[in-house]
Every structure is written in C-alpha cells, then in structure tokens.
Design a protein around this motif. Structure first.
Motif, PDB file in Angstrom:
ATOM      1  N   VAL A  29      36.284  36.808  35.399  1.00 15.15           N
ATOM      2  CA  VAL A  29      35.704  36.575  34.068  1.00 15.15           C
ATOM      3  C   VAL A  29      34.859  37.777  33.665  1.00 15.15           C
ATOM      4  CG1 VAL A  29      34.256  35.045  32.674  1.00 15.15           C
ATOM      5  CG2 VAL A  29      35.522  34.104  34.629  1.00 15.15           C
ATOM      6  N   LYS A  30      35.079  38.282  32.445  1.00 12.74           N
ATOM      7  CA  LYS A  30      34.239  39.378  31.932  1.00 12.74           C
ATOM      8  C   LYS A  30      33.663  38.993  30.578  1.00 12.74           C
ATOM      9  CE  LYS A  30      32.089  43.153  31.455  1.00 12.74           C
ATOM     10  NZ  LYS A  30      32.405  44.556  31.381  1.00 12.74           N
ATOM     11  N   GLU A  31      32.345  39.074  30.492  1.00  7.05           N
ATOM     12  CA  GLU A  31      31.645  38.827  29.227  1.00  7.05           C
ATOM     13  C   GLU A  31      31.331  40.162  28.574  1.00  7.05           C
ATOM     14  OE1 GLU A  31      28.174  36.487  30.013  1.00  7.05           O
ATOM     15  OE2 GLU A  31      29.302  34.825  30.902  1.00  7.05           O
ATOM     16  N   THR A  32      31.676  40.306  27.302  1.00  9.38           N
ATOM     17  CA  THR A  32      31.332  41.499  26.532  1.00  9.38           C
ATOM     18  C   THR A  32      30.777  41.058  25.188  1.00  9.38           C
ATOM     19  OG1 THR A  32      33.502  41.678  25.453  1.00  9.38           O
ATOM     20  CG2 THR A  32      33.256  42.798  27.593  1.00  9.38           C
ATOM     21  N   GLU A  33      30.302  42.026  24.392  1.00 11.74           N
ATOM     22  CA  GLU A  33      29.787  41.697  23.057  1.00 11.74           C
ATOM     23  C   GLU A  33      30.888  41.110  22.174  1.00 11.74           C
ATOM     24  OE1 GLU A  33      27.885  45.081  21.330  1.00 11.74           O
ATOM     25  OE2 GLU A  33      26.291  45.137  22.854  1.00 11.74           O
ATOM     26  N   GLU A  34      32.134  41.478  22.458  1.00 12.82           N
ATOM     27  CA  GLU A  34      33.257  40.972  21.638  1.00 12.82           C
ATOM     28  C   GLU A  34      33.647  39.554  22.009  1.00 12.82           C
ATOM     29  OE1 GLU A  34      35.926  44.928  21.736  1.00 12.82           O
ATOM     30  OE2 GLU A  34      34.849  44.334  23.541  1.00 12.82           O
ATOM     31  N   GLY A  35      33.249  39.107  23.209  1.00 18.69           N
ATOM     32  CA  GLY A  35      33.612  37.767  23.652  1.00 18.69           C
ATOM     33  C   GLY A  35      33.938  37.756  25.132  1.00 18.69           C
ATOM     34  N   VAL A  36      34.404  36.600  25.590  1.00 14.58           N
ATOM     35  CA  VAL A  36      34.735  36.410  27.005  1.00 14.58           C
ATOM     36  C   VAL A  36      36.248  36.491  27.178  1.00 14.58           C
ATOM     37  CG1 VAL A  36      34.688  34.769  28.925  1.00 14.58           C
ATOM     38  CG2 VAL A  36      32.719  34.957  27.406  1.00 14.58           C
ATOM     39  N   ALA A  37      36.671  37.193  28.215  1.00 16.73           N
ATOM     40  CA  ALA A  37      38.089  37.231  28.580  1.00 16.73           C
ATOM     41  C   ALA A  37      38.186  36.958  30.080  1.00 16.73           C
ATOM     42  CB  ALA A  37      38.712  38.584  28.241  1.00 16.73           C
TER      43      ALA A  37
END
Length: 197
Positions: A29-37
């Motif tokens: 799981v990777k959380e970024t400013e654009e969202g979670v993928a």
C-alpha cells in the motif's frame, strides 16, 4: 476505501526464503497526495547478502546505497536501476544484509490512479515488473529507510498464504552473477496474470 491492517513486526522474523514466500498475497500500500494505490504481492525475489553474488551486499559490501540493508527487518530499501525505482523489504537480523525484491503486484485499490500513472498501457502491464509497480503505486526513492509497518508505504494483510499455489524459479536479470544466477529464489503465485515475464 479499503481498511488496511499492516502485518505485525513479528511477521518479518523469518528466514529470508520463508519471508519471500510469505509476502505473496500480502498487500503493498502506498499513500500519496494524489490518493492511495495498492496491490497484492504476487512475485518476489530473495537476495541473501554476503554469500549471494547477485546481492548488492555481496561480501558484506557497505555503501551509501546498501547501508539500509544492515537495518532491522521490515525496513524499506529502494534503489534506482536505469530510470526505474525498485522496492525491497530488508530482512534477516540487524547487521545481516538480506533483502527481498518485490517484483510484481496485482492491482487492488486506486486503479484509476494507476491507469493515469501507467498511461497508454493495458492493465496487465501496469504492475507486472519491479519498475512498473513502483510507478503505478507512486513508490519513490524518498521511501528509502522508512518502515513497512506505517504509512506512507506499508505491507498489509491480504490473501491467506495457504490458499496460494506458490512456485519457485531462478531470479531474473542477474546473468553476470556466477552460480547465483541459477538459485531458485524467485517466488510467484502460480498462473497469476500479473507476474513479470
């Protein structure tokens, strides 16, 4: 959104080859400013440090790049190959520089975001290789040295391992590593469409 549950620290207290298989079915799981993928891990490769000619830490080599491999199990080891960032799970004990490369994942959460990041590629090619999955999930070099037990980059509970058929074979792209190129230390979920070539 999916509720993710990071694996417990004890999960990482296994031999490298055992952990490389137990990671299959877990969710990266990777959380970024654009969202979670996120995606289910479907392919891994084990690198056994000092005695493994294919490992960056062969012969206990310590460099700025490999220093994190000597850290505790569950630490993030990212490095750049050509133009790609690759992501590894540090394993074994402190001072024993083993790592497991995550080679492929099956897309789960944030597929719209992955489609944008892997624009022009069919879904089957979003995450079917170690450089592809980091682009799709938004994993970058600045994840280096963090821990998979907390955001922004986590390994979480997923499929139960006992429902998976796991196969093993030689690792990929290490032709210049002597006899190590033939070790059957690549593990993958049988028949999964997202394993690398």
């Amino acid at each position: 959104m999916i509720q993710y549950k990071p694996v417990l620290p004890i999960f990482y207290n296994k031999s490298t080859l055992e952990l490389a298989q137990n990671l299959l079915g877990c969710v990266l799981v990777k959380e970024t400013e654009e969202g979670v993928a996120s995606g289910y891990i479907v392919e891994t490769e084990a690198y056994m440090g000092p005695d493994d000619q294919a490992a960056h830490s062969f012969g206990n080599r310590r460099t700025k790049r490999t220093e994190v491999m000597f850290d505790q199990a569950g630490t993030v080891y990212t490095y750049t190959m050509h133009t790609h960032t690759l992501v590894n799970v540090v394993c074994a004990g402190v001072g024993i520089p083993h790592a497991i490369l995550i080679r492929a994942v099956e897309p789960l959460d944030g597929q719209e975001l992955m489609g944008v990041r892997r624009s022009g590629r069919p879904k089957k090619e979003w995450t079917n290789g170690p450089g592809k999955l980091t682009k799709a999930l938004g994993i970058k070099m600045d994840d280096y040295g963090k821990h998979f037990m907390k955001p922004p980059l986590m390994i979480c509970e997923g499929w139960p391992t006992d429902i998976l058929t796991i196969q093993a074979g030689p690792r990929i792209g290490i032709d210049n590593s002597g006899e190590a190129r033939d070790y059957p230390w690549r593990f993958y979920v049988a028949d999964n469409p997202f394993i690398s070539k």
